[in-house]
Design a protein around this motif. Sequence first.
Motif, PDB file in Angstrom:
ATOM      1  N   MET A   1      55.281  26.825 -14.269  1.00 21.98           N
ATOM      2  CA  MET A   1      54.209  25.995 -14.842  1.00 21.98           C
ATOM      3  C   MET A   1      54.651  25.391 -16.179  1.00 21.98           C
ATOM      4  O   MET A   1      55.205  26.070 -17.025  1.00 21.98           O
ATOM      5  N   ARG A   2      54.385  24.098 -16.345  1.00 19.94           N
ATOM      6  CA  ARG A   2      54.708  23.443 -17.617  1.00 19.94           C
ATOM      7  C   ARG A   2      53.485  23.514 -18.530  1.00 19.94           C
ATOM      8  O   ARG A   2      52.350  23.548 -18.045  1.00 19.94           O
ATOM      9  N   PRO A  17      42.975  22.464 -16.771  1.00 17.71           N
ATOM     10  CA  PRO A  17      42.609  22.148 -15.383  1.00 17.71           C
ATOM     11  C   PRO A  17      42.516  23.364 -14.458  1.00 17.71           C
ATOM     12  O   PRO A  17      41.542  23.462 -13.700  1.00 17.71           O
ATOM     13  N   PRO A  18      43.459  24.332 -14.485  1.00 11.83           N
ATOM     14  CA  PRO A  18      43.335  25.443 -13.516  1.00 11.83           C
ATOM     15  C   PRO A  18      42.100  26.327 -13.736  1.00 11.83           C
ATOM     16  O   PRO A  18      41.696  27.053 -12.821  1.00 11.83           O
ATOM     17  N   GLU A 104      46.880  31.981 -21.160  1.00 15.84           N
ATOM     18  CA  GLU A 104      48.070  32.486 -20.486  1.00 15.84           C
ATOM     19  C   GLU A 104      47.969  32.347 -18.987  1.00 15.84           C
ATOM     20  O   GLU A 104      46.945  32.676 -18.386  1.00 15.84           O
ATOM     21  N   SER A 105      49.050  31.852 -18.389  1.00 18.08           N
ATOM     22  CA  SER A 105      49.084  31.786 -16.940  1.00 18.08           C
ATOM     23  C   SER A 105      50.529  31.796 -16.474  1.00 18.08           C
ATOM     24  O   SER A 105      51.371  31.079 -17.028  1.00 18.08           O
ATOM     25  N   ARG A 106      50.822  32.594 -15.482  1.00 17.00           N
ATOM     26  CA  ARG A 106      52.154  32.692 -14.871  1.00 17.00           C
ATOM     27  C   ARG A 106      53.272  32.726 -15.902  1.00 17.00           C
ATOM     28  O   ARG A 106      54.222  31.948 -15.850  1.00 17.00           O
ATOM     29  N   GLY A 107      53.134  33.615 -16.871  1.00 21.81           N
ATOM     30  CA  GLY A 107      54.217  33.819 -17.833  1.00 21.81           C
ATOM     31  C   GLY A 107      54.289  32.796 -18.956  1.00 21.81           C
ATOM     32  O   GLY A 107      55.125  32.904 -19.847  1.00 21.81           O
ATOM     33  N   LEU A 108      53.405  31.808 -18.932  1.00 25.60           N
ATOM     34  CA  LEU A 108      53.387  30.807 -20.002  1.00 25.60           C
ATOM     35  C   LEU A 108      52.235  31.122 -20.957  1.00 25.60           C
ATOM     36  O   LEU A 108      51.106  31.332 -20.516  1.00 25.60           O
ATOM     37  N   ARG A 109      52.550  31.176 -22.260  1.00 29.49           N
ATOM     38  CA  ARG A 109      51.490  31.485 -23.216  1.00 29.49           C
ATOM     39  C   ARG A 109      51.361  30.375 -24.266  1.00 29.49           C
ATOM     40  O   ARG A 109      52.317  30.041 -24.965  1.00 29.49           O
ATOM     41  N   ILE A 110      50.152  29.824 -24.358  1.00 28.65           N
ATOM     42  CA  ILE A 110      49.845  28.797 -25.366  1.00 28.65           C
ATOM     43  C   ILE A 110      48.763  29.357 -26.291  1.00 28.65           C
ATOM     44  O   ILE A 110      47.783  29.941 -25.808  1.00 28.65           O
TER      45      ILE A 110
END
Length: 347
Positions: A1-2, A17-18, A104-110
């Motif tokens: 995921m970007r 969006p998700p 956080e989603s699929r290893g991506l953290r903002i």
Amino acid sequence: MRPSDLLIPTPAGLWCPPADIYIDPVRPVDRALITHGHSDHARAGHGAVLATRETLAIMALRYGEGFTGERQVAAPGETTRIGAVDFTFVPAGHVLGSAQIVVESRGLRIVVSGDYKRERDPTCAGFEPVRCDVFITEATFGLPVFRHPPAHGEVAKLLESVRVFPERTHIVGAYSLGKAQRVMALIREAGYERPIYVHGAMDKLTDFYLSEGAILGEIRKVVAAERKMLGGEIVICPPSAIQDVWARKFPDPVTSFASGWMRIRARARQKGVELPLIVSDHADWDDLQATIRETQAGEIWVTHGEAEALVHWCGTVGLKARPLHLVGYGDEGEAEAVGEGADAALV
Ligand SMILES: [Zn+2]
Ligand SMILES: [Zn+2]
């Protein structure tokens, strides 16, 4: 995921969006996550709001109990899953109840910081840096000219002036959510024991801070007919009131204003401020940089304020960065002042 799949800047605000939620939306949406109670971030009219208990209470005080369809409390550090996305609220150190939102989603953290500061504030929980891939920061004071001195030193200037001019009323303009109560708490920490007087536009929020345990000492509401008897006292009021006829009824008032903008002499002069106090609830230039480094993020997005200067600095230290050009968020000199004006009009 970007990162751009997880959060997208839109005219309504940052959209995920998700999970189909917006963070601090400036237009009514079905589901909003809100960082803090300032009027440019926390607006009425959403279908549902997820925020800290304090932010929800502040919104109810400002807009009435019907400010949203549904409300859900985000406890600090606890994760709420919406869709396949995890959201965690972490203290931002800005005002009571203010939070950063970790997405956080699929290893991506903002991390969406909302507004934040790093200086100690006796009236709210301190900012906690969170390691992340993308850090989304404000840049209200994102220019090298903005370096805030310690707030207790600024409050000492106020108390020194009260000592030197014992007949004059000291009228201190301060935003009614956060800044006003922080200034009161700092005045108490400096050992001042007389009652502190407040403008009617800020007594509800001040009562809320007191009920949450803020140590503000004896607070009295200004009674219009008694203004001429308040020589020698300290009065805290919304910034819009310091130039108002309301302020001229006090004995020989000393006009003061507690704001990060008071670093700019011309601003103080233009507002007729005799005693500028540089007290800010936003990170200054050094703290913006220090915070960006602490998050160890490789990519920085800048929401509002002096975005270009901060984005440029990020480039010079090898960080990927971009301005989001989000519309509708004021700095504390603009949008929040409008909010305070609206508050003052109610009284
Ligand atoms: Zn704010
Ligand atoms: Zn703001």
